[in-house]
Design an enzyme around this catalytic site. Sequence first.
Site, PDB file in Angstrom:
ATOM      1  N   GLY A   1       1.282  -1.410   0.126  1.00  0.00           N
ATOM      2  CA  GLY A   1       0.053   0.092  -0.256  1.00  0.00           C
ATOM      3  C   GLY A   1       0.781   1.294  -0.123  1.00  0.00           C
TER       4      GLY A   1
ATOM      5  N   LYS B   1      12.392   1.619  -0.512  1.00  0.00           N
ATOM      6  CA  LYS B   1      11.315   1.809  -0.825  1.00  0.00           C
ATOM      7  C   LYS B   1      10.577   3.366  -1.310  1.00  0.00           C
ATOM      8  CE  LYS B   1       8.475   0.246   2.060  1.00  0.00           C
ATOM      9  NZ  LYS B   1       8.134  -0.835   3.492  1.00  0.00           N
TER      10      LYS B   1
ATOM     11  N   ASP C   1       0.118  -2.774  12.091  1.00  0.00           N
ATOM     12  CA  ASP C   1      -0.284  -3.520  11.171  1.00  0.00           C
ATOM     13  C   ASP C   1       0.774  -4.128  11.706  1.00  0.00           C
ATOM     14  OD1 ASP C   1      -0.997  -4.703   9.328  1.00  0.00           O
ATOM     15  OD2 ASP C   1      -0.242  -2.820   7.126  1.00  0.00           O
TER      16      ASP C   1
END
Length: 870
Positions: free
Chosen positions: A521, A539, A634
Amino acid sequence: MAFFIFFLSFSFSCAIVSGISWSEFLYPNFTASHYKFIDGGGSFLFSRNGSFKAAMSSPGTQHTRYYFCVIHVVSHNIIWSANREAPVSNSGNMILDFDGIKIIDEDGSLKWSTPSLKSSVSALELTDTGNLILMDKFNGTLWESFQYPTDTILIGQNLPIGTWLSSAKTDDDLSTGDYKLLITVSDAILQWQNQTYWKLSMATKAYTNSNYAVEYMAVNQTGLYLLGHNGSVVVIQLNLVQSKFRMAKLDASGQFIISSFSSADGNTDFVGPIDRCRIPFICGSVGLCTDDSQSGAPLCSCPSNFKAGSSKSTNCKPGDASYSLLVSCNGTSNSTKLNPSSLISYLRLGYGTDYFANDFTNPTKYGVDLTSCQDLCSARCSCLGIFFGNSSGSCYQVENVLGSFRVTSSSENDRLGFIKTVVGPPTRDGDDNGFSGQSSNFPIVALVLLPSTGFFLLVLLAFLWCRRSRVSTTGKAKINRPSSPSEDIDAFSIMGLPMRFDYEELEKATNNFKIKIGAGGFGTVYKGTLPDGTVVAVKKITNLGLQGKKDFCTEIAIIGNIHHVNLVKLKGFCAQGRERMLVYEYMNRGSLDCTLFGTGPVLEWQERLDIALGIARGLAYLHSGCEHKIIHCDVKPENILLQEQFQAKISDFGLSKLLSPEQSSQFTTMRGTRGYLAPEWLTSSAISDKTDVYSYGMVLLELVSGRKNCLSRTRSHNTSDDNSNGAPSSSSSTQGIMYFPLFALDMHEEGRYLELADLRLEGRVTSEQVEKLVRVALCCVHEEPTLRPNMGSVVSMLEGEIPLCQPSLASLNFLRFYGRRFAESSAVEQSSGKDSVTLFPKEDNSRSRANSASNTYFSYISSQQVSGPR
């Protein structure tokens, strides 16, 4: 003749009496000196078990300084000394009388004594633990050496908050050295000249629970502990190999060393700091320490622009004799100035050089340029040097005394060091480190250049003023222009930013973003190699909306300053134009989900336990070990990365703060992943660290079973119907899809724990081992957050430090509702050929979501990750 024989006999008997050593107790009117007990090396009192002795002894090879001390017999270590600041000669006496203990030198001068006591002394005892105790006639304690530690503590001895251990100057000079171990409300810290250079919480083996304040430090057979709440709570623990005898000592070298002894050699259980280049004076003043990985010993040299001092000193001095180092005013008023004729200059140390104190002090000022940082130092007589954060504009000052510097890699810091000097020759006494400020040999060339230098400075200032005015008139035309690489984050400063990369650097490192190793995401992850050969994971962050560079960098500064062995390290970032990238350490074994649910070699039970413990330690640190509590939101196998030996590290902690406004509004009701969402997400309840505890419990169940909780297929009793993952099935008599946490609850109630274990581990795991993890997991997934243990308690349960919790069945009944809804939604998905169900719309206020979390749970979730693997 008879008289002569009597005289010899009397003398011989006196010699025998004078040399007798005593066991356990001494009584008043006793006197001892090294000379009197020379045959025993000055020893005159032994503990009952013979482990310790009291003596008038001279450490090392010197024979001029004698101390009344307690010695550990096997190792010959001095564990306590009375007169460390005032040694005596070999004829100096230790006297025990009714007032206490006195140390008297041969000339009769008093060197040391015990404080005034509340009653008369009846006896002196040396206990089997090494404690000297003065007792009254009722055997009450009047004074004990354990209350006055020097550089060592032993089993049975406590070091309270506000007290410290002080190192000896050298191994044979027991006077107080420059290093001390101080116990604070939150940690045990090492200091040199009142400046911190190491903390116990930095140790990789240390577990920290910052929910409580430290009250004292203690060492025992199993390790070292900082304890609070009257000793009932462990704040920091350092687990070590079991040993009957252990001592913790602040060595004269500046290292804190924990040792155990079964022989004279002993074993070193722990050393902190392990990197000796972090010791402040390891290479003398202004020396440069380089860690030699081959020999393990530090290599000392002088930085560029400096050279070795006199043969009598290990210190370094400026290579150019025109410069001299300054002596601090030792913290006097900042208005104190140098001689007006003095000309301050700064000698550069260069990149890759750092100072021990920089990691433990805040910058003097943020958001300044190098010149301003130097000006700040020039105005302070206590400032002897600076370190300037190139990317953050942070100004660090070296105060009062100059220690050693250490070589660092560019990835560790980008600070640039400078030493403050004065133009002029050394002081008349020839000290390499001092300058009086009154030298009569001020260089003539400086006197000639000073006026012309002032003129040119005025011209330069006028030019800069004109340039600034021109820039201000054209500033409006540049507001709407897209930022270029040269206009990225240099316009502002954020404290503590990690290393900053240019886009071109990362583009080259990743071979134009060629090797993709993950996606989710937040963006896509690529493998890269930095110029120094370091393999990294880059990233590329997407969907950051209109978030500015400064907001981005503020969050990165928080994440970048969090360091723990079970957290993936953020090595750097890129904020150039609209590009946002994060550079992480590369984890060569990938994510836990690939290893646990993949087709590769099966994880053995001990490896699963180590992973579970690593995740728990990492979360405990995020929740209670950081300056700012961080809730991950998460926790799932995709966000657990593995290194060699299956060391688990949590990734993407804190990244939820980087969501764009669009993403934030989309997930107002929930942020996480199907199967790991705590019930409070669904009832508009407060989100806390217990939300992560719930997700951890779900991950723990997956570690036990070796499969996804939401992919469990049921089977009849005593059958072995396996799903595609080769995992065991439920005890239900009905074939089909079911919810594994519910199956775990059923098996817990029936005590049939082995049926929950991964079938691939058959015969290699016991019921007791499975029960331990299942009970912890079920306690973590209690519906009521207050019933869930905190992660610190989870760590302690897994390590066996505290008993396992007992799951509350009443707070686990919601799993039965979840299980039914899971089966219903799975049947709908299979019949419709779809892989997801509808998210609850944000605007739907027609029904209170707090009415029944269990009935709405599977209306909120999607079969895909809500946040995506990150």
